[in-house]
Design a protein around this motif. Sequence first.
Motif, PDB file in Angstrom:
ATOM      1  N   TYR A   1       0.835  -1.199   0.000  1.00 29.05           N
ATOM      2  CA  TYR A   1       0.000   0.000   0.000  1.00 29.05           C
ATOM      3  C   TYR A   1       0.874   1.254   0.000  1.00 29.05           C
ATOM      4  N   LEU A   2       1.921   1.269   0.829  1.00 31.83           N
ATOM      5  CA  LEU A   2       2.787   2.444   0.883  1.00 31.83           C
ATOM      6  C   LEU A   2       3.481   2.651  -0.455  1.00 31.83           C
ATOM      7  N   ASP A   3       3.965   1.572  -1.071  1.00 33.00           N
ATOM      8  CA  ASP A   3       4.589   1.702  -2.390  1.00 33.00           C
ATOM      9  C   ASP A   3       3.613   2.318  -3.393  1.00 33.00           C
ATOM     10  N   VAL A   4       2.393   1.813  -3.396  1.00 25.18           N
ATOM     11  CA  VAL A   4       1.370   2.289  -4.334  1.00 25.18           C
ATOM     12  C   VAL A   4       1.022   3.750  -4.051  1.00 25.18           C
ATOM     13  N   LEU A   5       0.898   4.109  -2.776  1.00 28.17           N
ATOM     14  CA  LEU A   5       0.570   5.490  -2.414  1.00 28.17           C
ATOM     15  C   LEU A   5       1.695   6.452  -2.799  1.00 28.17           C
ATOM     16  N   MET A   6       2.939   6.052  -2.541  1.00 24.21           N
ATOM     17  CA  MET A   6       4.063   6.914  -2.913  1.00 24.21           C
ATOM     18  C   MET A   6       4.128   7.096  -4.427  1.00 24.21           C
ATOM     19  N   GLN A   7       3.949   6.003  -5.174  1.00 24.79           N
ATOM     20  CA  GLN A   7       3.963   6.115  -6.625  1.00 24.79           C
ATOM     21  C   GLN A   7       2.801   6.978  -7.104  1.00 24.79           C
ATOM     22  N   GLY A   8       1.645   6.833  -6.460  1.00 22.99           N
ATOM     23  CA  GLY A   8       0.500   7.670  -6.809  1.00 22.99           C
ATOM     24  C   GLY A   8       0.797   9.147  -6.612  1.00 22.99           C
TER      25      GLY A   8
ATOM     26  N   GLY B   1     -15.864   1.302  -6.351  1.00 19.04           N
ATOM     27  CA  GLY B   1     -16.162   2.425  -5.471  1.00 19.04           C
ATOM     28  C   GLY B   1     -15.917   2.156  -3.999  1.00 19.04           C
ATOM     29  N   ARG B   2     -15.540   0.938  -3.642  1.00 20.80           N
ATOM     30  CA  ARG B   2     -15.303   0.576  -2.239  1.00 20.80           C
ATOM     31  C   ARG B   2     -14.005   1.207  -1.744  1.00 20.80           C
ATOM     32  N   LEU B   3     -14.088   1.945  -0.612  1.00 27.39           N
ATOM     33  CA  LEU B   3     -12.911   2.540   0.014  1.00 27.39           C
ATOM     34  C   LEU B   3     -12.150   1.451   0.761  1.00 27.39           C
ATOM     35  N   LEU B   4     -10.898   1.194   0.349  1.00 30.84           N
ATOM     36  CA  LEU B   4     -10.095   0.133   0.950  1.00 30.84           C
ATOM     37  C   LEU B   4      -9.136   0.649   2.015  1.00 30.84           C
ATOM     38  N   ALA B   5      -8.660   1.865   1.837  1.00 32.66           N
ATOM     39  CA  ALA B   5      -7.718   2.440   2.806  1.00 32.66           C
ATOM     40  C   ALA B   5      -7.723   3.951   2.640  1.00 32.66           C
ATOM     41  N   GLN B   6      -7.307   4.622   3.711  1.00 27.25           N
ATOM     42  CA  GLN B   6      -7.074   6.062   3.640  1.00 27.25           C
ATOM     43  C   GLN B   6      -5.743   6.331   4.315  1.00 27.25           C
ATOM     44  N   ALA B   7      -5.019   7.293   3.766  1.00 27.74           N
ATOM     45  CA  ALA B   7      -3.655   7.496   4.241  1.00 27.74           C
ATOM     46  C   ALA B   7      -3.283   8.970   4.244  1.00 27.74           C
ATOM     47  N   THR B   8      -2.348   9.286   5.128  1.00 24.87           N
ATOM     48  CA  THR B   8      -1.702  10.589   5.156  1.00 24.87           C
ATOM     49  C   THR B   8      -0.206  10.337   5.206  1.00 24.87           C
ATOM     50  N   THR B   9       0.514  10.962   4.299  1.00 18.57           N
ATOM     51  CA  THR B   9       1.972  10.899   4.350  1.00 18.57           C
ATOM     52  C   THR B   9       2.514  12.321   4.409  1.00 18.57           C
ATOM     53  N   ARG B  10       3.634  12.481   5.076  1.00 19.90           N
ATOM     54  CA  ARG B  10       4.297  13.789   5.131  1.00 19.90           C
ATOM     55  C   ARG B  10       5.570  13.698   4.307  1.00 19.90           C
ATOM     56  N   TRP B  11       5.684  14.614   3.376  1.00 18.02           N
ATOM     57  CA  TRP B  11       6.851  14.688   2.504  1.00 18.02           C
ATOM     58  C   TRP B  11       7.661  15.924   2.870  1.00 18.02           C
ATOM     59  N   ARG B  12       8.966  15.739   3.000  1.00 19.77           N
ATOM     60  CA  ARG B  12       9.901  16.851   3.223  1.00 19.77           C
ATOM     61  C   ARG B  12      11.002  16.763   2.184  1.00 19.77           C
TER      62      ARG B  12
END
Length: 128
Positions: A19-26, A91-102
Amino acid sequence: HRVGYVELDALGHMNNATYLDVLMQGTLDVFADHHWSLDRLVVNDAAPRVVRVDIEYLDAALYGDRLEMPTWFALTPDGLEVFQHVVRHDGRLLAQATTRWRWVDLTSGASAPVPRGLIAALQPALAA
């Protein structure tokens, strides 16, 4: 993103780390969609780094699922907060995330400013 076989855990769900890999790539894809390629994000020997992650898993992504990741941003004093949902094609929500980028100086490790112009480019995707 389409969930692939190598991304599955022993239960047949997309692995949590994936999930983190996919979110970062997104996030990088959204930057690129606003004309900020990875090469352009590295400015004055400073590069983006994810320094905090919070993911809430709500349901499992399975092999072959097509995922969309609506993404929006907020400015912080030292970078960007990135908010994302992982939504299956039905349409199903599978996850929600917050990442902080610096942005971090590659030589010293010190904090560096977000590249000039990136904030303006992301204006349509900034949270109110």
